[in-house]
Design a protein around this motif. Sequence first.
Motif, PDB file in Angstrom:
ATOM      1  N   CYS A  23       0.869  -1.179   0.000  1.00 41.23           N
ATOM      2  CA  CYS A  23       0.000   0.000   0.000  1.00 41.23           C
ATOM      3  C   CYS A  23       0.902   1.223   0.000  1.00 41.23           C
ATOM      4  CB  CYS A  23      -0.881   0.035   1.251  1.00 41.23           C
ATOM      5  SG  CYS A  23      -2.225  -1.158   1.205  1.00 41.23           S
ATOM      6  N   SER A  45       0.502   3.834   1.867  1.00 39.53           N
ATOM      7  CA  SER A  45       0.729   4.085   3.295  1.00 39.53           C
ATOM      8  C   SER A  45      -0.277   3.245   4.067  1.00 39.53           C
ATOM      9  CB  SER A  45       0.565   5.573   3.620  1.00 39.53           C
ATOM     10  OG  SER A  45      -0.715   5.991   3.208  1.00 39.53           O
ATOM     11  N   LYS A  46      -0.151   3.235   5.377  1.00 42.15           N
ATOM     12  CA  LYS A  46      -1.016   2.364   6.182  1.00 42.15           C
ATOM     13  C   LYS A  46      -2.178   3.170   6.759  1.00 42.15           C
ATOM     14  CE  LYS A  46      -1.787  -1.647   7.748  1.00 42.15           C
ATOM     15  NZ  LYS A  46      -1.953  -2.726   6.786  1.00 42.15           N
ATOM     16  N   CYS A  47      -3.406   2.771   6.486  1.00 44.21           N
ATOM     17  CA  CYS A  47      -4.565   3.448   7.073  1.00 44.21           C
ATOM     18  C   CYS A  47      -4.682   3.007   8.538  1.00 44.21           C
ATOM     19  CB  CYS A  47      -5.837   3.097   6.315  1.00 44.21           C
ATOM     20  SG  CYS A  47      -5.722   3.455   4.552  1.00 44.21           S
ATOM     21  N   TYR A  59      -6.968   2.376  10.634  1.00 42.35           N
ATOM     22  CA  TYR A  59      -8.022   1.476  11.121  1.00 42.35           C
ATOM     23  C   TYR A  59      -7.857   0.058  10.560  1.00 42.35           C
ATOM     24  CZ  TYR A  59      -9.810   2.535   6.468  1.00 42.35           C
ATOM     25  OH  TYR A  59      -9.917   2.690   5.113  1.00 42.35           O
ATOM     26  N   CYS A  60      -6.861  -0.126   9.688  1.00 45.28           N
ATOM     27  CA  CYS A  60      -6.766  -1.362   8.902  1.00 45.28           C
ATOM     28  C   CYS A  60      -5.674  -2.289   9.427  1.00 45.28           C
ATOM     29  CB  CYS A  60      -6.462  -0.984   7.446  1.00 45.28           C
ATOM     30  SG  CYS A  60      -6.056  -2.399   6.413  1.00 45.28           S
ATOM     31  N   PHE A  63      -5.120  -5.229   7.471  1.00 44.40           N
ATOM     32  CA  PHE A  63      -4.770  -6.113   6.358  1.00 44.40           C
ATOM     33  C   PHE A  63      -3.261  -6.121   6.215  1.00 44.40           C
ATOM     34  CE2 PHE A  63      -8.878  -5.893   3.622  1.00 44.40           C
ATOM     35  CZ  PHE A  63      -9.546  -6.522   4.652  1.00 44.40           C
ATOM     36  N   SER A  88       0.003  -5.465   4.770  1.00 44.73           N
ATOM     37  CA  SER A  88       0.594  -4.682   3.676  1.00 44.73           C
ATOM     38  C   SER A  88       1.815  -3.924   4.171  1.00 44.73           C
ATOM     39  CB  SER A  88      -0.426  -3.694   3.097  1.00 44.73           C
ATOM     40  OG  SER A  88      -0.710  -2.687   4.030  1.00 44.73           O
ATOM     41  N   GLY A 116      -5.748  -6.858  -1.850  1.00 45.24           N
ATOM     42  CA  GLY A 116      -4.584  -6.497  -1.046  1.00 45.24           C
ATOM     43  C   GLY A 116      -4.987  -5.897   0.281  1.00 45.24           C
ATOM     44  N   GLY A 117      -4.117  -5.016   0.727  1.00 48.10           N
ATOM     45  CA  GLY A 117      -3.134  -4.256  -0.019  1.00 48.10           C
ATOM     46  C   GLY A 117      -3.780  -3.448  -1.154  1.00 48.10           C
ATOM     47  N   THR A 118      -2.920  -2.929  -1.977  1.00 45.66           N
ATOM     48  CA  THR A 118      -3.367  -2.096  -3.094  1.00 45.66           C
ATOM     49  C   THR A 118      -2.646  -2.528  -4.364  1.00 45.66           C
ATOM     50  OG1 THR A 118      -3.603  -0.245  -1.538  1.00 45.66           O
ATOM     51  CG2 THR A 118      -3.654   0.296  -3.877  1.00 45.66           C
ATOM     52  N   ASN A 142      -6.693   1.779  -5.650  1.00 46.58           N
ATOM     53  CA  ASN A 142      -7.010   2.966  -4.867  1.00 46.58           C
ATOM     54  C   ASN A 142      -6.728   4.202  -5.709  1.00 46.58           C
ATOM     55  OD1 ASN A 142      -8.118   2.153  -2.382  1.00 46.58           O
ATOM     56  ND2 ASN A 142      -6.118   1.396  -1.726  1.00 46.58           N
ATOM     57  N   ARG A 193      -6.562   8.158   4.722  1.00 46.28           N
ATOM     58  CA  ARG A 193      -6.413   7.626   3.365  1.00 46.28           C
ATOM     59  C   ARG A 193      -5.334   8.402   2.616  1.00 46.28           C
ATOM     60  NH1 ARG A 193      -8.915   2.768   2.518  1.00 46.28           N
ATOM     61  NH2 ARG A 193      -8.401   3.224   0.364  1.00 46.28           N
TER      62      ARG A 193
END
Length: 386
Positions: A22, A24-26, A28-29, A31, A33, A71-73, A106, A143
Amino acid sequence: MTPSPERARPSFHHIYVHVPFCVSKCPYCDFHSTSDPADRAIFLRALESEFRIRNEQFGPFADIQTLYVGGGTPSCLMENELEALGNVLRSSVRFARDYEWSVEANPESLSSSKLGLMRAMGVTRVSVGVQSLAPAVLSFLGRAHTAAEAHSALRLLAEAGFHSWNADVMFGIAGQSLEMLADTLRGVLAYDPPHLSAYGLTIEPGSKYAEAADSSQFCADEQATAGQYEYVVAALESAGCAQYEVSNFARPGHECRHNRAYWARRPYLGFGPSAHSFDGHARWWNTRDLQTYQARCLQGKTPTAETEVLTPREVREEIVLLSLRTKEGLRWDSLPDVCHAEARAALRPLEVAGLLDVGADGCRLSRRGFIVGDAVIRQMVDLVCV
Ligand code: SF4
């Protein structure tokens, strides 16, 4: 002896590939990545190697009906990496004639040239994580994209000529007013998406927001969230996108076939770090750690971390949990070990409360039941899966 995935030989027609990168890292997530680009080339080699290893275990991968690259993205791969990923996938699987190939994207990393590449690879469906068109909400969610980038991604997708595409939106976020949500839906619907997914914000354990003393501060309260969900369902249905699952809406013929396969508990294989697989009886998952995943695959070893064989009760629970999320609901004949007359009697209170429609062939959540969603489904599990 516990059956291992290495010994199972069902037919797999559905494949998931996890791309663990990704921008960057959100917060709240949770997953799996990373934003370190140094790992991408090694990951692609490891993925190719995993396809070879799994091909010996379960292959050949012929007649693949759905392939989902998530993903991920995946869209944050550079164009040459995206092309390399496409080459790995196309050389590893043979598609059924009417296949569905989805790729997640994204807005901050989508471009017309990447979309052109995806079309040339044979991708049929792109899912873009818009989440909101309100700048304040996007920044609260951490985001990586702006509202302008979300608009640009939606425009590119509307013009790209894929068979189908999806936009994700989120609700139930602290500080997100109903007006902000309504503006987002209006803004997204202006691009005429054939499919929308709408999710309430959940703070995943292990995420940055989950470390806060009170992680519920990031979400709207239950009543506001239920009101927003009701609004989303009404707005999307009146725009011609019928609800076919708790969180999913589509124009006719644009339902996501890959997700439908999950909900119907069809066997699928997952590739990439943390990806899960299911053969109808057992579930297994790959190691989450990217370095371990890469090392194992490149040494020719399976990256499987653990296997879980489902008990009969767990199978029943899964059938109830997954089928009740769909508009079709639960068919009694999918639970052959359950006395249907007793189950119907046990469900009477939920029926009387207007949360469940119970019929001779099965039961499904009512409109109100969909709003309460998980709470009713949990009660159903307790009542039916004893
Ligand atoms: S929410 Fe999506 S974009 Fe954000 S870190 Fe998680 S996988 Fe990446």
